[in-house]
Motif scaffolding. Structure first.
Motif, PDB file in Angstrom:
ATOM      1  N   MET A   1      -9.117  -0.659   8.035  1.00 23.32           N
ATOM      2  CA  MET A   1      -8.489  -1.568   8.991  1.00 23.32           C
ATOM      3  C   MET A   1      -7.115  -1.034   9.383  1.00 23.32           C
ATOM      4  N   LYS A   2      -6.456  -1.776  10.246  1.00 22.80           N
ATOM      5  CA  LYS A   2      -5.113  -1.395  10.675  1.00 22.80           C
ATOM      6  C   LYS A   2      -4.107  -2.301   9.978  1.00 22.80           C
ATOM      7  N   PRO A   3      -2.928  -1.775   9.696  1.00 20.52           N
ATOM      8  CA  PRO A   3      -1.921  -2.598   8.997  1.00 20.52           C
ATOM      9  C   PRO A   3      -1.373  -3.704   9.894  1.00 20.52           C
ATOM     10  N   GLY A  34       3.966   6.669   0.547  1.00 14.26           N
ATOM     11  CA  GLY A  34       3.034   5.773   1.238  1.00 14.26           C
ATOM     12  C   GLY A  34       1.584   5.927   0.821  1.00 14.26           C
ATOM     13  N   VAL A  38       0.509   2.326   1.936  1.00 14.72           N
ATOM     14  CA  VAL A  38      -0.157   2.263   3.245  1.00 14.72           C
ATOM     15  C   VAL A  38      -1.633   1.850   3.113  1.00 14.72           C
ATOM     16  N   PRO A  39      -2.394   2.376   2.133  1.00 17.03           N
ATOM     17  CA  PRO A  39      -3.752   1.843   1.971  1.00 17.03           C
ATOM     18  C   PRO A  39      -3.748   0.335   1.744  1.00 17.03           C
ATOM     19  N   MET A  41      -1.617  -1.781   2.776  1.00 19.09           N
ATOM     20  CA  MET A  41      -1.293  -2.430   4.053  1.00 19.09           C
ATOM     21  C   MET A  41      -2.506  -2.379   4.995  1.00 19.09           C
ATOM     22  N   ASN A  42      -3.209  -1.235   4.972  1.00 16.85           N
ATOM     23  CA  ASN A  42      -4.403  -1.121   5.824  1.00 16.85           C
ATOM     24  C   ASN A  42      -5.484  -2.122   5.404  1.00 16.85           C
ATOM     25  N   PHE A  43      -5.548  -2.398   4.116  1.00 15.99           N
ATOM     26  CA  PHE A  43      -6.471  -3.420   3.610  1.00 15.99           C
ATOM     27  C   PHE A  43      -5.920  -4.835   3.829  1.00 15.99           C
TER      28      PHE A  43
END
Lengths: 287, 155
Positions: A1-3, A34, A38-39, A41-43
């Motif tokens: 997904m996108k953050p 990150g 970042v993963p 945040m993407n989740f």
């Protein structure tokens, strides 16, 4: 997904980082390599309102010796520590071995030492090494700088003693004597995965047997832990296969692992026994 | 809020206008029109989005475009020299290092970046390096054979 949406700031010195963190409180999150943040945040497991990118704070990227201590700046990339010559003696070899177990090469060139410690994954190599070596963790905030012993730093899964307005700026490790030997063993299903269980040991064999034994385990609970009974078994005895088995048994008795999808409690305890024995054998045979 | 970001990709400047949350991978694809970089998992596991950032292979889904200003970005589009394939691309072709091809851009950039950093990687190091990325078609053997062939040529 996108953050999810966030604001972005990229300060160039520590004072500015701390200033922003103090100003925004809980909403702020430090972005280093990150590779974990970042993963998540993407989740959309993490939704920081503001990211404070410290990659431009070059003053946080260093490995320095100060007397009998090694100072590791928070922005030190995992890959820098893969080179055993980056840090003198057995500590350099231990860190290089541990670094090599961190994720994969593209993760290691980007991810940072301090980021991993601050993230506090219970299976992370640097968290275990910090507990193994009684690292001192330096937190800088608007009220100044404080030193937190590693065993007090890790509270539970992904939870540390850091305040939202503090930056983990440095980790201090003791230089190991040239006579020290280490063993570092992990078990994971695939290369590069987080360990299901990891065991690390440092021993020093003198004329009166093993001195200063250290045994630390990861993947056995909310934080990395020292296996104190295993250390007690080792202290003052001559290294032998039998002694290592007894110490490994003691280590297994020291933990109450949580079971999850990757392994039951009993399975993890079994791994602690096997991996600790192997780590001790490696330490004993290390040239 | 969208911000102007300057990216330098394969030697070419791109001035784009993106939110801070736009990952480098999405910016390359959506804003620079470079769709050779593929997105698989979007959480750093599969490596399909691997690009070179100042020479280092990185996961482009774990970087934000806004972080990459003033850095030299290389993508799979920059490998070939006109009609002339990069030795790594040619080796993947000749050694059947791909089937569906989805993971291929990531593998190419990973292998090129790794060998530029360390040209003399041995078999074990190559295998360990290739374990960074996922391929569900080939079983990896032909990828390894391709990388070995390209390594000889790149030296």
């Amino acid at each position: 997904m996108k953050p999810p949406r966030f604001e972005y700031r990229a300060p160039s010195d520590v004072e500015e980082v701390v200033g922003i963190l103090t100003e925004v409180g809980d909403e702020g999150k430090v972005l280093a390599g990150g590779q974990s943040l970042v993963p998540s945040m993407n989740f959309r497991l993490a939704r920081p309102g503001l990211l404070v990118d410290i990659n431009g704070v070059k003053a946080l990227d260093y490995i320095q010796r100060s007397g009998d201590r090694i100072l590791i700046g928070t922005l030190t990339r995992h890959s820098c520590l893969e080179n055993a010559a980056a840090v003198p003696g057995p500590l350099g070899r231990l860190l290089a071995t541990a670094a090599h177990h961190v994720g994969h090469m593209p993760i290691r060139v980007r991810g940072t030492f301090g980021g991993s410690v601050a993230h506090a994954d219970p299976a992370a190599e640097w968290c275990m090494v910090s507990v193994l070596l009684d690292a001192e963790i330096i937190a800088v905030g608007s009220r100044g700088r404080r030193t937190i012993p590693a065993e007090d730093f890790f509270r539970t899964v992904f939870t540390t003693a850091l305040e939202p307005y503090e930056l983990l700026s440095e980790v201090i490790l003791p230089v190991l004597p040239d006579s020290a030997r280490f063993g570092f063993v992990e078990f994971s299903r695939r290369a590069g995965d987080f360990a299901i269980v990891a065991s690390s040991v440092v021993i020093d064999v003198g004329s009166n047997g093993i001195i200063n034994p250290r045994v630390a385990l990861a993947g056995v609970g909310g934080t990395p832990v020292r296996a104190r009974s295993a250390e007690a078994v080792l202290a003052g005895s001559a290294p032998s296969a039998e002694l290592f088995r007894a110490a490994a048994d003691a280590a297994a008795g020291d933990v109450e692992p949580m079971g999850d999808i990757h392994g039951s409690s009993e399975y993890r305890r079994h791994l602690v026994r096997v991996l600790t024995r192997r780590a001790l054998e490696r330490a004993a045979s290390e040239a | 809020m969208k911000t102007p970001v300057k990216l330098r990709v394969n030697g070419q400047a791109h001035e784009i206008f993106v939110e801070p949350r736009k990952t480098l991978a999405d910016a390359l694809r959506d804003d620079c029109g470079l769709t050779g970089t593929h997105l698989g998992c979007e959480h750093g596991v599969c490596g399909a989005c691997t690009v070179l950032l100042d020479g280092d292979p990185v996961r482009a889904c774990l970087m934000f475009a806004i972080q990459c200003q003033d850095m030299e970005i290389r993508t799979v589009e920059g490998l070939a020299d006109g009609e002339e394939l990069h030795p790594m691309q040619r080796a993947f072709w000749e050694k059947h290092g791909l089937q569906c091809g989805f993971c291929t851009p990531g593998f190419l950039m990973l292998a090129v970046g790794a060998l530029e950093r360390k040209p003399d990687m041995d078999e074990e190091e190559l295998k360990e390096m290739l374990s960074s990325n996922l391929c569900r078609c080939t079983g990896y053997q032909n990828i390894l054979a391709a990388v070995r062939a390209a390594q000889a040529e790149m030296q």
